[in-house]
Design an enzyme around this catalytic site. Structure first.
Site, PDB file in Angstrom:
ATOM      1  N   GLU A  23      21.734 -10.004  32.327  1.00 59.59           N
ATOM      2  CA  GLU A  23      22.510 -11.148  32.816  1.00 59.59           C
ATOM      3  C   GLU A  23      21.932 -12.461  32.289  1.00 59.59           C
ATOM      4  OE1 GLU A  23      22.708 -10.664  37.085  1.00 59.59           O
ATOM      5  OE2 GLU A  23      24.194  -9.052  36.865  1.00 59.59           O
ATOM      6  N   CYS A  74      33.755  -1.626  33.164  1.00 54.21           N
ATOM      7  CA  CYS A  74      34.658  -2.781  33.128  1.00 54.21           C
ATOM      8  C   CYS A  74      35.583  -2.692  31.910  1.00 54.21           C
ATOM      9  CB  CYS A  74      33.861  -4.085  33.117  1.00 54.21           C
ATOM     10  SG  CYS A  74      33.236  -4.552  31.491  1.00 54.21           S
ATOM     11  N   GLU A 127      26.736  -0.468  29.403  1.00 58.38           N
ATOM     12  CA  GLU A 127      27.438   0.380  28.429  1.00 58.38           C
ATOM     13  C   GLU A 127      27.444  -0.262  27.048  1.00 58.38           C
ATOM     14  OE1 GLU A 127      28.354  -0.615  31.429  1.00 58.38           O
ATOM     15  OE2 GLU A 127      29.863   0.704  32.329  1.00 58.38           O
ATOM     16  N   CYS A 148      26.933  -5.868  29.703  1.00 56.60           N
ATOM     17  CA  CYS A 148      26.893  -4.683  30.567  1.00 56.60           C
ATOM     18  C   CYS A 148      26.010  -3.589  29.952  1.00 56.60           C
ATOM     19  CB  CYS A 148      28.292  -4.105  30.747  1.00 56.60           C
ATOM     20  SG  CYS A 148      29.399  -5.126  31.717  1.00 56.60           S
ATOM     21  N   CYS A 205      33.975  -3.223  28.385  1.00 58.74           N
ATOM     22  CA  CYS A 205      33.236  -2.053  27.889  1.00 58.74           C
ATOM     23  C   CYS A 205      34.184  -0.942  27.460  1.00 58.74           C
ATOM     24  CB  CYS A 205      32.270  -1.551  28.960  1.00 58.74           C
ATOM     25  SG  CYS A 205      30.858  -2.663  29.182  1.00 58.74           S
ATOM     26  N   ASN A 213      22.236  -3.558  32.009  1.00 60.27           N
ATOM     27  CA  ASN A 213      22.884  -4.869  32.029  1.00 60.27           C
ATOM     28  C   ASN A 213      21.819  -5.955  31.896  1.00 60.27           C
ATOM     29  OD1 ASN A 213      22.220  -3.942  34.668  1.00 60.27           O
ATOM     30  ND2 ASN A 213      23.612  -5.401  35.626  1.00 60.27           N
TER      31      ASN A 213
HETATM   32  N1  THU Z   1      28.043  -4.100  34.989  1.00 62.78           N
HETATM   33  C1  THU Z   1      27.652  -3.173  34.079  1.00 62.78           C
HETATM   34  O1  THU Z   1      26.588  -3.291  33.469  1.00 62.78           O
HETATM   35  N2  THU Z   1      28.446  -2.094  33.882  1.00 62.78           N
HETATM   36  C2  THU Z   1      29.583  -1.835  34.581  1.00 62.78           C
HETATM   37  O2  THU Z   1      30.203  -0.785  34.374  1.00 62.78           O
HETATM   38  C3  THU Z   1      30.059  -2.786  35.572  1.00 62.78           C
HETATM   39  C4  THU Z   1      29.296  -4.045  35.701  1.00 62.78           C
HETATM   40  C5  THU Z   1      27.149  -5.225  35.273  1.00 62.78           C
HETATM   41  C6  THU Z   1      27.581  -6.580  34.832  1.00 62.78           C
HETATM   42  C7  THU Z   1      26.818  -7.470  35.792  1.00 62.78           C
HETATM   43  O3  THU Z   1      25.501  -7.655  35.288  1.00 62.78           O
HETATM   44  C8  THU Z   1      26.718  -6.654  37.054  1.00 62.78           C
HETATM   45  O4  THU Z   1      26.976  -5.320  36.682  1.00 62.78           O
HETATM   46  C9  THU Z   1      27.691  -7.075  38.135  1.00 62.78           C
HETATM   47  O5  THU Z   1      28.982  -7.146  37.655  1.00 62.78           O
END
Ligand code: THU
Length: 138
Positions: free
Chosen positions: A52, A96, A63, A61, A99, A50
Site C-alpha cells: 500500500e 479485485c 495478485e 494487490c 487483478c 499487497n
Molecule cells: N487486496 C489485494 O491485495 N487483493 C485482493 O484480492 C483484494 C484487495 C488489497 C488491496 C489493499 O491493499 C487491501 O487489500 C484492501 O483493499
C-alpha cells in the site's frame, strides 16, 4: 470443496506460500493483508503481497505483485499452472477487477485461482476465465 488430486496437491503446496506472503504485506492503511502464490509451469513458486501507499491509488494487490514479479524474473505470460490467494481477515477473498484484468492478460484462461480466507470451508476455486468472462483485449 471437491478437487482433483492434482488440484488438491497444488492447493496444499501453495497455501503455506501464500500465508507466508501475506505476512510480508505492507498494509498500514487498510490493515488487510493479502498473500498470493503463483506456480509456474517449470515448478517455481512466486510470492506476492499487497503493497500500500499513503497515496491510496498507488496500492498494488497481492495478485498483481506476484504476476509482475514473475514476469520480471523472466517467466513468460501463460507459463503458469495455478495461483492461490489468501486473505486472513475475510471468510473468502475474491480478486479485485484490476487483478482479474491482469490475470486475463498474463495467465491462461483455464488456469485455476484458488481463493482462501479464514474460513477454509468457504474456499473457492475459480478459473481466470470464470473471474472475468468477456474480458477486454485486442
Ligand atoms: N487486496 C489485494 O491485495 N487483493 C485482493 O484480492 C483484494 C484487495 C488489497 C488491496 C489493499 O491493499 C487491501 O487489500 C484492501 O483493499
Amino acid at each position: 470443496m471437491s478437487r482433483s488430486p492434482e488440484a488438491q496437491a497444488q492447493f496444499e503446496r501453495l497455501l503455506p506460500e501464500a500465508i507466508a506472503a501475506a505476512r510480508a504485506a505492507w498494509c498500514p492503511h487498510s490493515d488487510f493483508p493479502v498473500g498470493a502464490a503463483l506456480l509456474t509451469l517449470d515448478e517455481h513458486i512466486i510470492r506476492g503481497c499487497n503493497v500500500e501507499n499513503v497515496s491510496y491509488g498507488l496500492t498494488n494487490c497481492a495478485e498483481r505483485s506476484a504476476l509482475f514479479s514473475a514476469i520480471a524474473q523472466g517467466h513468460a505470460p501463460a507459463s503458469f499452472k495455478a495461483m492461490l490467494v489468501y486473505a486472513p481477515k475475510v471468510a473468502l477473498i475474491a480478486p479485485c477487477g484490476a487483478c482479474r484484468q491482469v490475470m486475463h492478460e498474463l495467465m491462461s484462461a483455464g488456469c485455476p485461482v484458488y481463493c482462501v480466507g479464514h474460513d477454509a470451508t468457504a474456499a473457492r476455486d475459480w478459473t481466470v476465465e470464470q473471474l472475468l468472462p468477456g474480458a477486454f483485449g485486442f
